[in-house]
Write a protein that holds these residues in place. Structure first.
Motif, PDB file in Angstrom:
ATOM      1  N   THR A 147       0.856  -1.102  -0.052  1.00  0.00           N
ATOM      2  CA  THR A 147       0.006  -0.030  -0.063  1.00  0.00           C
ATOM      3  C   THR A 147       0.933   1.381   0.127  1.00  0.00           C
ATOM      4  O   THR A 147       0.461   2.205  -0.641  1.00  0.00           O
ATOM      5  CB  THR A 147      -1.128   0.070   1.131  1.00  0.00           C
ATOM      6  N   GLY A 148       2.071   1.140   0.830  1.00  0.00           N
ATOM      7  CA  GLY A 148       2.967   2.335   1.050  1.00  0.00           C
ATOM      8  C   GLY A 148       3.426   2.813  -0.495  1.00  0.00           C
ATOM      9  O   GLY A 148       3.635   3.813  -0.877  1.00  0.00           O
ATOM     10  N   ALA A 149       3.926   1.631  -1.146  1.00  0.00           N
ATOM     11  CA  ALA A 149       4.643   1.827  -2.413  1.00  0.00           C
ATOM     12  C   ALA A 149       3.528   2.379  -3.396  1.00  0.00           C
ATOM     13  O   ALA A 149       4.030   3.507  -4.198  1.00  0.00           O
ATOM     14  CB  ALA A 149       5.354   0.513  -2.873  1.00  0.00           C
ATOM     15  N   PHE A 150       2.296   1.881  -3.360  1.00  0.00           N
ATOM     16  CA  PHE A 150       1.382   2.333  -4.410  1.00  0.00           C
ATOM     17  C   PHE A 150       1.039   3.698  -4.155  1.00  0.00           C
ATOM     18  O   PHE A 150       1.086   4.679  -5.329  1.00  0.00           O
ATOM     19  CB  PHE A 150       0.135   1.431  -4.072  1.00  0.00           C
ATOM     20  N   ILE A 151       0.747   4.122  -2.752  1.00  0.00           N
ATOM     21  CA  ILE A 151       0.384   5.500  -2.625  1.00  0.00           C
ATOM     22  C   ILE A 151       1.545   6.456  -2.942  1.00  0.00           C
ATOM     23  O   ILE A 151       1.187   7.666  -3.490  1.00  0.00           O
ATOM     24  CB  ILE A 151      -0.155   5.668  -1.126  1.00  0.00           C
TER      25      ILE A 151
END
Length: 138
Positions: free
Chosen positions: A16-20
Motif C-alpha cells: 500500500t505504501g509503495a502504491f500511494i
C-alpha cells in the motif's frame, strides 16, 4: 500500541505504501489540465475545496500521498498511526465513490465501470483498520 515491528504488517504496509507513494510522486509533475480535472472532481464532492486553486490542491494531494506512503513504508511509524492515516485517506476516496453520480449502480453500493477504480479503494480502508485494530489489541 507500540513501536514493535510485526512481520505480518510488512506486506500490506509495503504494498500500500509503495502504491500511494508512487501516486503522490506522479502528481508532483501534473500539468494544469490534470490539476484542474483532479481539483474539479474532488471539489464536486467536497465543496470546501473549491476555495483552493487546482495547482495548490494537486500539490497538497501529492504531498499528502507522499507523506502517507512514506509513513507506511517506514516500519518505525507505529501501525496504529500509519493505519489511521490510511483509513482517513481511503475514507476520503470512498466518499468520492459514494457521493459522485455515476459511480454506483442505481440503488446499490455496487460500482459501475466508472466507479470501479474508486470502489476498489475499500481495500485500503480494510488495511488501515486492520493495522489499527491489531496494534490496539496487542
Amino acid at each position: 500500541m507500540g513501536l514493535s515491528i510485526k512481520a505480518r504488517h510488512l506486506p500490506p504496509r509495503i504494498a500500500t505504501g509503495a502504491f500511494i507513494l508512487n501516486s503522490g510522486i506522479g502528481k508532483l509533475s501534473a500539468d494544469e489540465e490534470t490539476a484542474a480535472k483532479l481539483h474539479g472532481f474532488a471539489a464536486g464532492t467536497y465543496p470546501f475545496l473549491k476555495k483552493m486553486k487546482p495547482r495548490d490542491f494537486t500539490r497538497l494531494l501529492a504531498y499528502t500521498e507522499i507523506g502517507l506512503g512514506t509513513a507506511l513504508l517506514i516500519p518505525v511509524v507505529p501501525a496504529f498511526v500509519a493505519g489511521a492515516g490510511l483509513a482517513a485517506f481511503s475514507g476520503g476516496l470512498l466518499g468520492l465513490y459514494a457521493k459522485t453520480p455515476g459511480m454506483r449502480q442505481a440503488g446499490t453500493p455496487l460500482p459501475t465501470e466508472q466507479g470501479t477504480p474508486f470502489a476498489k479503494d475499500v481495500w485500503m480502508t480494510g488495511i488501515g483498520l486492520g493495522l489499527m485494530i491489531d496494534d490496539l489489541t496487542d
